[in-house]
Design a protein around this motif. Structure first.
Motif, mmCIF file in Angstrom:
data_model
loop_
_atom_site.group_PDB
_atom_site.id
_atom_site.type_symbol
_atom_site.label_atom_id
_atom_site.label_comp_id
_atom_site.label_asym_id
_atom_site.label_seq_id
_atom_site.Cartn_x
_atom_site.Cartn_y
_atom_site.Cartn_z
ATOM 1 N N LEU A 11 16.447 -47.580 -102.857
ATOM 2 C CA LEU A 11 17.251 -46.700 -103.737
ATOM 3 C C LEU A 11 17.065 -47.162 -105.215
ATOM 4 O O LEU A 11 16.895 -46.347 -106.300
ATOM 5 C CB LEU A 11 18.770 -46.338 -103.461
ATOM 6 N N THR A 12 17.423 -48.415 -105.449
ATOM 7 C CA THR A 12 17.488 -49.170 -106.747
ATOM 8 C C THR A 12 16.205 -49.078 -107.590
ATOM 9 O O THR A 12 15.821 -48.940 -108.506
ATOM 10 C CB THR A 12 18.136 -50.480 -106.431
ATOM 11 N N PHE A 13 15.178 -49.416 -106.409
ATOM 12 C CA PHE A 13 13.698 -49.348 -106.801
ATOM 13 C C PHE A 13 13.191 -47.992 -107.412
ATOM 14 O O PHE A 13 12.680 -47.680 -108.256
ATOM 15 C CB PHE A 13 12.829 -49.838 -105.881
ATOM 16 N N GLY A 14 13.640 -47.024 -106.558
ATOM 17 C CA GLY A 14 13.406 -45.405 -106.966
ATOM 18 C C GLY A 14 13.799 -45.225 -108.308
ATOM 19 O O GLY A 14 13.310 -44.457 -109.272
ATOM 20 N N LEU A 15 15.178 -45.530 -108.673
ATOM 21 C CA LEU A 15 15.807 -45.396 -110.079
ATOM 22 C C LEU A 15 15.162 -46.097 -110.906
ATOM 23 O O LEU A 15 14.717 -45.317 -112.230
ATOM 24 C CB LEU A 15 17.423 -45.587 -109.970
ATOM 25 N N THR A 16 14.580 -47.220 -110.638
ATOM 26 C CA THR A 16 13.910 -47.996 -111.840
ATOM 27 C C THR A 16 12.866 -47.558 -112.171
ATOM 28 O O THR A 16 12.175 -47.156 -113.336
ATOM 29 C CB THR A 16 13.853 -49.537 -111.359
ATOM 30 N N VAL A 17 12.035 -46.936 -111.172
ATOM 31 C CA VAL A 17 10.666 -46.326 -111.277
ATOM 32 C C VAL A 17 10.773 -45.294 -112.156
ATOM 33 O O VAL A 17 9.995 -44.892 -113.115
ATOM 34 C CB VAL A 17 9.745 -46.125 -110.166
ATOM 35 N N PHE A 18 11.695 -44.295 -111.687
ATOM 36 C CA PHE A 18 12.234 -42.993 -112.622
ATOM 37 C C PHE A 18 12.373 -43.402 -113.937
ATOM 38 O O PHE A 18 11.727 -42.680 -115.116
ATOM 39 C CB PHE A 18 13.206 -42.455 -111.934
ATOM 40 N N ALA A 19 13.146 -44.201 -114.491
ATOM 41 C CA ALA A 19 13.497 -44.801 -115.650
ATOM 42 C C ALA A 19 12.162 -45.268 -116.204
ATOM 43 O O ALA A 19 11.929 -44.995 -117.590
ATOM 44 C CB ALA A 19 14.626 -45.834 -115.642
ATOM 45 N N TRP A 20 11.549 -45.930 -115.656
ATOM 46 C CA TRP A 20 10.227 -46.476 -116.256
ATOM 47 C C TRP A 20 9.203 -45.599 -117.028
ATOM 48 O O TRP A 20 8.438 -45.610 -117.787
ATOM 49 C CB TRP A 20 9.304 -47.361 -115.310
ATOM 50 N N ILE A 21 9.374 -44.343 -116.365
ATOM 51 C CA ILE A 21 8.492 -43.063 -117.014
ATOM 52 C C ILE A 21 8.848 -42.953 -118.307
ATOM 53 O O ILE A 21 7.993 -42.861 -119.124
ATOM 54 C CB ILE A 21 8.600 -41.787 -115.980
ATOM 55 N N PHE A 22 10.109 -42.711 -118.672
ATOM 56 C CA PHE A 22 10.673 -42.873 -120.055
ATOM 57 C C PHE A 22 9.902 -43.793 -120.862
ATOM 58 O O PHE A 22 9.446 -43.613 -122.088
ATOM 59 C CB PHE A 22 11.972 -42.607 -120.341
ATOM 60 N N PHE A 23 10.077 -45.165 -120.458
ATOM 61 C CA PHE A 23 9.587 -46.281 -121.212
ATOM 62 C C PHE A 23 8.201 -46.243 -121.559
ATOM 63 O O PHE A 23 7.561 -46.602 -122.562
ATOM 64 C CB PHE A 23 9.844 -47.487 -120.262
ATOM 65 N N ARG A 24 7.336 -45.528 -120.431
ATOM 66 C CA ARG A 24 5.854 -45.587 -120.718
ATOM 67 C C ARG A 24 5.370 -44.437 -121.435
ATOM 68 O O ARG A 24 4.080 -44.370 -121.893
ATOM 69 C CB ARG A 24 5.129 -45.657 -119.353
ATOM 70 N N ALA A 25 5.882 -43.247 -121.300
ATOM 71 C CA ALA A 25 5.789 -41.971 -121.924
ATOM 72 C C ALA A 25 5.273 -42.170 -123.635
ATOM 73 O O ALA A 25 6.291 -42.895 -124.282
ATOM 74 C CB ALA A 25 6.605 -40.874 -121.465
ATOM 75 N N GLU A 26 4.390 -41.510 -123.968
ATOM 76 C CA GLU A 26 4.127 -41.383 -125.220
ATOM 77 C C GLU A 26 5.428 -40.685 -125.954
ATOM 78 O O GLU A 26 5.490 -41.247 -127.369
ATOM 79 C CB GLU A 26 2.870 -40.520 -125.650
ATOM 80 N N ASN A 27 5.965 -39.741 -125.750
ATOM 81 C CA ASN A 27 7.257 -39.242 -126.429
ATOM 82 C C ASN A 27 7.850 -38.433 -125.350
ATOM 83 O O ASN A 27 7.821 -38.393 -124.071
ATOM 84 C CB ASN A 27 6.752 -38.320 -127.400
ATOM 85 N N ILE A 28 9.010 -37.917 -125.635
ATOM 86 C CA ILE A 28 9.898 -37.492 -124.939
ATOM 87 C C ILE A 28 9.372 -36.083 -124.146
ATOM 88 O O ILE A 28 9.544 -35.969 -122.788
ATOM 89 C CB ILE A 28 11.331 -36.969 -125.563
ATOM 90 N N THR A 29 8.705 -35.487 -124.824
ATOM 91 C CA THR A 29 8.076 -34.149 -124.224
ATOM 92 C C THR A 29 7.241 -34.749 -123.088
ATOM 93 O O THR A 29 6.924 -34.142 -121.884
ATOM 94 C CB THR A 29 7.076 -33.271 -125.310
ATOM 95 N N HIS A 30 6.344 -35.626 -123.322
ATOM 96 C CA HIS A 30 5.442 -36.111 -122.343
ATOM 97 C C HIS A 30 6.301 -36.656 -120.907
ATOM 98 O O HIS A 30 5.687 -36.236 -119.978
ATOM 99 C CB HIS A 30 4.721 -37.425 -122.897
ATOM 100 N N ALA A 31 7.361 -37.421 -121.405
ATOM 101 C CA ALA A 31 8.101 -37.803 -120.200
ATOM 102 C C ALA A 31 8.558 -36.595 -119.411
ATOM 103 O O ALA A 31 8.659 -36.569 -118.348
ATOM 104 C CB ALA A 31 9.253 -38.679 -120.606
ATOM 105 N N ILE A 32 9.108 -35.758 -120.012
ATOM 106 C CA ILE A 32 9.784 -34.371 -119.433
ATOM 107 C C ILE A 32 8.467 -33.590 -118.443
ATOM 108 O O ILE A 32 8.832 -33.251 -117.393
ATOM 109 C CB ILE A 32 10.406 -33.545 -120.247
ATOM 110 N N THR A 33 7.442 -33.302 -119.173
ATOM 111 C CA THR A 33 6.279 -32.768 -118.517
ATOM 112 C C THR A 33 5.872 -33.591 -117.478
ATOM 113 O O THR A 33 5.582 -32.886 -116.230
ATOM 114 C CB THR A 33 5.147 -32.729 -119.452
#
Length: 482
Positions: free
Chosen positions: A376-398
């Motif tokens: 569960l903790t790993f899954g939450l962490t992976v989800f958060a890393w998407i925002f860290f890696r994305a180019e911008n907020i729009t990219h992350a949401i898409t």
């Protein structure tokens, strides 16, 4: 100069020989050699930025000397703020000038007011976020009288610019690292061998795990609009191991290199992906930064001593500031806020100090509850890393929207899937070794010592062969951009 480069492979032995065979009889000469080597190491990227380190060193050294004799509290505060404003001023200008300018213009445009402002073509000095916080720790600790200000400018310069951890940490406290420059160092064979083991493991994390995960993470994130949900999940997982292997690998090499020269640096990563909740994760991930914000921001704000509102406020402040420290992009701020949201339930229910011991300590395998919490903790962490890696907020949401679409049930579709499967097997081997060695400072520290000589050396040579096989790309470390 990269740790995983031929330049560093030549640089390190030369400095080592000069350090132990030429200057070893004189402490000041040893420290002076460290300063010279550190400036050469940093100047390898761009010699112009050496002036920033030198100026920051002179300012904080002078402020510390003045604080030594100044008893007037108003003047002491003025000296402290001089150091803070100089250091954070450099950081703010080089790292955040264009970010604030762009958002200032956008804010006025929202209300129909057009403002013309030119951004600057600013090159971010490598590692400025790290050595800025390191020098600030000195001034703050001297101001609070936790540390006696130094009279030795060479030792202080070596502390600020110490090349193993100059660019990406660990962010050392002056109370821990600076006194080590006052003491005569003698060569310790056991410590040096242990340092070489940690360097080897750090290179494995960087060259074999991180750089290969980066190939697929970049391919998927950069072309996410053409990918289905299952492929995007793989991209997030590849980035999760990329950033861990990259950053913890750097820390291992830095700590191991420091041991070669007789120095002890703090542990910066403690097997964070085996955490059972987010609070434990942040006790194990980038420990030097987490504890820096705790001691110099969270506790001065009141920590968790006040009411519910103060606890919530302070939690969001420390996580958002931590996110913003990573980069001038709203994605980092959202990443920090998301981790604050993860953390709050544990804090408010007073469960944030659970799981202080190593998971499954003394056992080969975790029980069902521990495994479930880790996943569960790993899954939450992976989800958060998407925002860290994305180019911008729009990219992350898409990106996230496509993950939670029907296409997540489709077969992953991207080029070189067979090669990705090979890397996945290496990740599985990596996790196994991390799990077996999780009670040590780094994975192969305990593993190698438990095995007999033949199998121990077989493991070391196998790791070396993997590094050679997958080497040659010489990719920069992710945290250089921060």
């Amino acid at each position: 100069m990269l740790f995983n480069s031929l330049d560093f492979a030549i640089f390190l032995p030369i400095v080592f020989i000069l350090y132990w065979f030429v200057t070893n009889s004189n402490l000041k000469l040893q420290n002076l050699l460290i300063v010279a080597a550190s400036y050469l190491f940093y100047g390898w990227w761009d010699w112009r930025f050496l002036s920033l380190i030198l100026f920051s060193t002179v300012v904080d050294y002078s402020v510390g000397r003045k604080l030594r004799t100044e008893e007037n509290q108003t003047k002491r505060k003025a000296l402290l703020w001089t150091s803070i404003l100089v250091n954070l001023g450099f950081l703010g200008f080089f790292k955040y000038y264009n970010f604030f300018l762009d958002n200032f213009v956008s804010a006025f445009s929202f209300f129909g007011i057009d403002i013309t402002a030119n951004t600057l073509n600013i090159i971010l000095p490598v590692g400025i976020s790290f050595y800025t916080f390191q020098t600030l720790s000195y001034t703050i600790d001297v101001y609070k009288r936790r540390l006696e200000p130094t009279k030795d400018f060479i030792a202080f310069s070596a502390f600020v610019s110490f090349f193993p951890q100059l660019v990406a940490g660990p962010i050392e406290r002056a109370t821990h690292l600076l006194p080590q420059f006052y003491k005569k160092r003698t060569f310790d064979y056991t410590k040096a061998v242990d340092g070489m083991r940690q360097i080897l493991w750090g290179l494995f994390k960087k060259v074999v795990i991180a750089d290969n995960c980066a190939e697929f993470a970049n391919q998927i994130f950069n072309n996410s609009a053409d990918m289905n949900g299952s492929t995007l999940v793989l991209g997030a997982v590849f980035f999760t191991f990329q950033i861990y292997g990259d950053f913890s690998g750097y820390s291992d090499i830095a700590i191991g290199t420091s041991r070669l020269f007789g120095f002890d640096l703090m542990q910066n990563f403690n097997f964070p992906y085996f955490s059972r909740d987010i609070a434990e994760f942040w006790r194990r991930w980038h420990i030097s930064l987490s504890t820096w914000f705790r001691d110099y921001l969270y506790i001065p704000l009141g920590g968790s001593r006040g009411g519910t509102w103060m606890k919530v406020r302070n939690t969001f402040i420390i996580f958002i500031v931590s996110g913003f420290w990573h980069g001038a992009n709203w994605t980092f701020i959202v990443w920090g806020a998301l981790n604050a949201i993860y953390f709050l339930p544990l804090l408010l229910t007073k469960n944030n100090r659970n799981n202080l011991e190593t998971v499954a300590q003394g056992r080969y395998l975790p029980n069902f509850k521990e495994l479930s919490l880790m996943l569960l903790t790993f899954g939450l962490t992976v989800f958060a890393w998407i925002f860290f890696r994305a180019e911008n907020i729009t990219h992350a949401i898409t990106y996230i929207s496509e993950i939670f679409s029907a296409s997540i049930c489709e077969v992953p579709q991207f080029t070189e899937r067979l090669e990705a499967l090979k890397i996945t097997k290496l990740i599985a081997l990596f996790l196994l070794m991390e799990w077996v060695g999780r009670e040590g400072q780094f994975a192969i520290e305990k593993i190698g010592l438990k095995w007999n000589r033949f199998f121990r050396h077989l493991m070391y040579y196998s790791i070396i062969l993997l590094i050679i096989w997958y080497g040659g790309k010489e990719q920069q470390f992710i945290y250089f951009q921060f």
